[in-house]
Design a protein around this motif. Structure first.
Motif, PDB file in Angstrom:
ATOM      1  N   ARG A   1       0.832  -1.208   0.000  1.00  0.00           N
ATOM      2  CA  ARG A   1       0.000   0.000   0.000  1.00  0.00           C
ATOM      3  C   ARG A   1       0.872   1.266   0.000  1.00  0.00           C
ATOM      4  NH1 ARG A   1      -4.362   0.015   4.357  1.00  0.00           N
ATOM      5  NH2 ARG A   1      -2.510   0.038   5.641  1.00  0.00           N
ATOM      6  N   ARG A   2       1.931   1.246   0.833  1.00  0.00           N
ATOM      7  CA  ARG A   2       2.806   2.421   0.936  1.00  0.00           C
ATOM      8  C   ARG A   2       3.531   2.682  -0.387  1.00  0.00           C
ATOM      9  NH1 ARG A   2       8.145   2.644   1.873  1.00  0.00           N
ATOM     10  NH2 ARG A   2       8.268   0.444   2.466  1.00  0.00           N
ATOM     11  N   LEU A   3       4.085   1.629  -0.984  1.00  0.00           N
ATOM     12  CA  LEU A   3       4.881   1.824  -2.207  1.00  0.00           C
ATOM     13  C   LEU A   3       4.007   2.259  -3.378  1.00  0.00           C
ATOM     14  CD1 LEU A   3       7.289  -1.240  -1.832  1.00  0.00           C
ATOM     15  CD2 LEU A   3       7.900   1.186  -1.596  1.00  0.00           C
TER      16      LEU A   3
ATOM     17  N   GLY B   1       3.229  10.627  -9.298  1.00  0.00           N
ATOM     18  CA  GLY B   1       2.609  10.818 -10.604  1.00  0.00           C
ATOM     19  C   GLY B   1       2.916   9.728 -11.614  1.00  0.00           C
ATOM     20  N   LEU B   2       3.382   8.554 -11.128  1.00  0.00           N
ATOM     21  CA  LEU B   2       3.691   7.447 -12.046  1.00  0.00           C
ATOM     22  C   LEU B   2       2.401   6.867 -12.635  1.00  0.00           C
ATOM     23  CD1 LEU B   2       6.710   7.356 -11.270  1.00  0.00           C
ATOM     24  CD2 LEU B   2       6.430   4.933 -10.798  1.00  0.00           C
ATOM     25  N   ALA B   3       2.449   6.563 -13.932  1.00  0.00           N
ATOM     26  CA  ALA B   3       1.330   5.831 -14.548  1.00  0.00           C
ATOM     27  C   ALA B   3       1.390   4.390 -14.058  1.00  0.00           C
ATOM     28  CB  ALA B   3       1.441   5.881 -16.067  1.00  0.00           C
ATOM     29  N   VAL B   4       0.239   3.698 -14.071  1.00  0.00           N
ATOM     30  CA  VAL B   4       0.166   2.361 -13.471  1.00  0.00           C
ATOM     31  C   VAL B   4       1.128   1.381 -14.149  1.00  0.00           C
ATOM     32  CG1 VAL B   4      -1.829   1.529 -14.820  1.00  0.00           C
ATOM     33  CG2 VAL B   4      -1.433   0.648 -12.505  1.00  0.00           C
ATOM     34  N   GLU B   5       1.383   1.555 -15.459  1.00  0.00           N
ATOM     35  CA  GLU B   5       2.313   0.651 -16.172  1.00  0.00           C
ATOM     36  C   GLU B   5       3.736   0.837 -15.647  1.00  0.00           C
ATOM     37  OE1 GLU B   5       0.659   3.232 -18.224  1.00  0.00           O
ATOM     38  OE2 GLU B   5      -1.089   1.956 -17.840  1.00  0.00           O
ATOM     39  N   ALA B   6       4.084   2.059 -15.298  1.00  0.00           N
ATOM     40  CA  ALA B   6       5.434   2.335 -14.799  1.00  0.00           C
ATOM     41  C   ALA B   6       5.574   1.949 -13.332  1.00  0.00           C
ATOM     42  CB  ALA B   6       5.771   3.804 -14.990  1.00  0.00           C
ATOM     43  N   MET B   7       4.431   1.911 -12.639  1.00  0.00           N
ATOM     44  CA  MET B   7       4.470   1.575 -11.208  1.00  0.00           C
ATOM     45  C   MET B   7       4.948   0.146 -10.975  1.00  0.00           C
ATOM     46  SD  MET B   7       0.996   2.773  -9.462  1.00  0.00           S
ATOM     47  CE  MET B   7       0.371   4.418  -9.687  1.00  0.00           C
ATOM     48  N   ALA B   8       4.444  -0.790 -11.818  1.00  0.00           N
ATOM     49  CA  ALA B   8       4.678  -2.206 -11.528  1.00  0.00           C
ATOM     50  C   ALA B   8       6.159  -2.543 -11.409  1.00  0.00           C
ATOM     51  CB  ALA B   8       3.981  -3.085 -12.559  1.00  0.00           C
ATOM     52  N   PRO B   9       7.004  -2.207 -12.415  1.00  0.00           N
ATOM     53  CA  PRO B   9       8.426  -2.553 -12.265  1.00  0.00           C
ATOM     54  C   PRO B   9       9.089  -1.841 -11.087  1.00  0.00           C
ATOM     55  CG  PRO B   9       8.008  -1.480 -14.405  1.00  0.00           C
ATOM     56  CD  PRO B   9       6.696  -1.647 -13.745  1.00  0.00           C
ATOM     57  N   ALA B  10       8.703  -0.576 -10.861  1.00  0.00           N
ATOM     58  CA  ALA B  10       9.334   0.189  -9.773  1.00  0.00           C
ATOM     59  C   ALA B  10       8.973  -0.419  -8.412  1.00  0.00           C
ATOM     60  CB  ALA B  10       8.876   1.643  -9.844  1.00  0.00           C
ATOM     61  N   VAL B  11       7.683  -0.702  -8.214  1.00  0.00           N
ATOM     62  CA  VAL B  11       7.233  -1.242  -6.923  1.00  0.00           C
ATOM     63  C   VAL B  11       7.755  -2.671  -6.738  1.00  0.00           C
ATOM     64  CG1 VAL B  11       5.182  -1.955  -5.619  1.00  0.00           C
ATOM     65  CG2 VAL B  11       5.196   0.250  -6.799  1.00  0.00           C
ATOM     66  N   THR B  12       7.748  -3.458  -7.809  1.00  0.00           N
ATOM     67  CA  THR B  12       8.208  -4.843  -7.704  1.00  0.00           C
ATOM     68  C   THR B  12       9.672  -4.903  -7.274  1.00  0.00           C
ATOM     69  OG1 THR B  12       6.675  -5.420  -9.488  1.00  0.00           O
ATOM     70  CG2 THR B  12       8.354  -7.046  -8.954  1.00  0.00           C
ATOM     71  N   ALA B  13      10.486  -4.046  -7.854  1.00  0.00           N
ATOM     72  CA  ALA B  13      11.916  -4.041  -7.486  1.00  0.00           C
ATOM     73  C   ALA B  13      12.078  -3.730  -6.005  1.00  0.00           C
ATOM     74  CB  ALA B  13      12.663  -3.016  -8.340  1.00  0.00           C
ATOM     75  N   LYS B  14      11.282  -2.797  -5.512  1.00  0.00           N
ATOM     76  CA  LYS B  14      11.390  -2.430  -4.089  1.00  0.00           C
ATOM     77  C   LYS B  14      10.898  -3.562  -3.192  1.00  0.00           C
ATOM     78  CE  LYS B  14      11.358   2.520  -4.746  1.00  0.00           C
ATOM     79  NZ  LYS B  14      10.524   3.653  -5.134  1.00  0.00           N
TER      80      LYS B  14
END
Ligand SMILES: [Zn+2]
Length: 311
Positions: free
Chosen positions: A250-252, A260-273
């Motif tokens: 939820r936090r990430l 302001g990340l689009a949902v497509e860009a969120m997935a790789p960024a959040v997954t890496a974290k």
């Protein structure tokens, strides 16, 4: 001269061959309380378990395939000749209800949350999305409907052995957990995942985290063992870790939205974290991308959850 045992062994056509391996690993947690843990090849599709009382057997979840359910019934029959009285569906998802007919044929009454009757045949089609096959669709449409439904807690007596079925919030909107108070064992269904990224498709992470927090507040929590829906048998440390995982998702995702990340860009960024925070977890790209999408919808207030149907 050969001993009688050796002669019998030589005469047996299966001598030297190992028996067909089970699609799960059976683990004894307490006298008469067993977990059936899905293996790394996911042949069962999910975990299950059962409780043997002097008055009969209660099974928790029916696994995904009829073959896995048959293997489960086979293991119960190897251990006891008491009647298989009940199978509790912790929720409607087909990886937990797919073997229900096998359990019913073995004598079980199917117990579920009252919403499961409306969802088990219809909403499981959505669950599989583009992975559905005509064969799986037909199998889902023929799943048996639960016999005994509740939206409250329920006590089942297996003779003198008490089993408590509780309604909880978070995973689907129709979730039950099963506790065996004499052995401090809790079958959580998919309210708990151990070191596996959870499926949020029907969930409310807000409700879910509150329920998992309640698990930890139970006075017996430190000595309890939890049979999760996916992953190995868990303890309080795992419960705490799973709660932290939900909070971190939820936090990430919240941070990514604020940036302001689009949902497509969120997935790789959040997954890496998430992978950096939980290095020993199984977090597939597919699971993580779905998790991010559903969390984003929940935070945006656009999340669709299954709708309870009238009886
Ligand atoms: Zn599941």
């Amino acid at each position: 001269m050969l001993s009688l045992a050796a002669v019998l062994l030589l005469a047996s056509p299966s001598a030297g061959q190992s028996p067909t391996p089970l699609p799960f690993q059976l683990k004894l947690l307490a006298p008469g309380v067993y977990a059936a843990i899905d293996g790394p090849e996911h042949k069962s599709g999910s975990n299950a378990g059962f409780v043997i009382g002097d008055g009969g057997v209660l099974v928790v979840d029916a696994m995904f395939t009829p073959d896995a359910a048959r293997a489960l019934v086979g293991e119960i029959r190897r251990l006891t000749d008491k009647p298989i009285r009940y199978v509790v569906n912790t929720h409607y998802h087909a990886d937990h209800t797919g073997g229900d007919q096998v359990l019913r044929d073995a004598g079980a009454t199917i117990i579920a949350h009252r919403n499961v009757r409306g969802w088990v045949r219809n909403n499981n089609i959505n669950l599989f999305g583009d992975r559905i096959t005509p064969e799986l669709k037909a199998r889902i449409e023929a799943l048996p409907l639960p016999d005994l439904v509740t939206d409250k807690d329920l006590v089942v007596w297996l003779g003198s052995r008490k089993v408590i079925i509780r309604t909880v919030l978070g995973h689907t909107g129709g979730d039950l957990i099963v506790t065996v108070p004499d052995s401090n064992v809790v079958f959580t269904g998919d309210m708990l995942w151990r070191k596996v990224a959870p499926n949020l498709i029907d969930g409310s992470v807000g409700e879910w985290e509150a329920t998992v927090a309640d698990f930890g507040r139970n006075p017996e929590a430190a000595k309890s063992r939890y049979v999760p829906g996916h992953g190995d048998v868990a303890d309080l440390k795992d419960v705490t870790e799973f709660r932290a995982y939900l909070r971190d998702v939820r936090r990430l995702v919240g941070d990514a939205r604020s940036a302001g990340l689009a949902v497509e860009a969120m997935a790789p960024a959040v997954t890496a974290k998430l992978r950096a925070l939980y290095p020993d977890w199984a977090i597939s790209d597919r699971a993580a991308a779905a998790e991010v999408r559903y969390m984003d919808q929940e935070l945006a207030g656009t999340k669709q959850r299954p709708i309870p149907q009238a009886d």
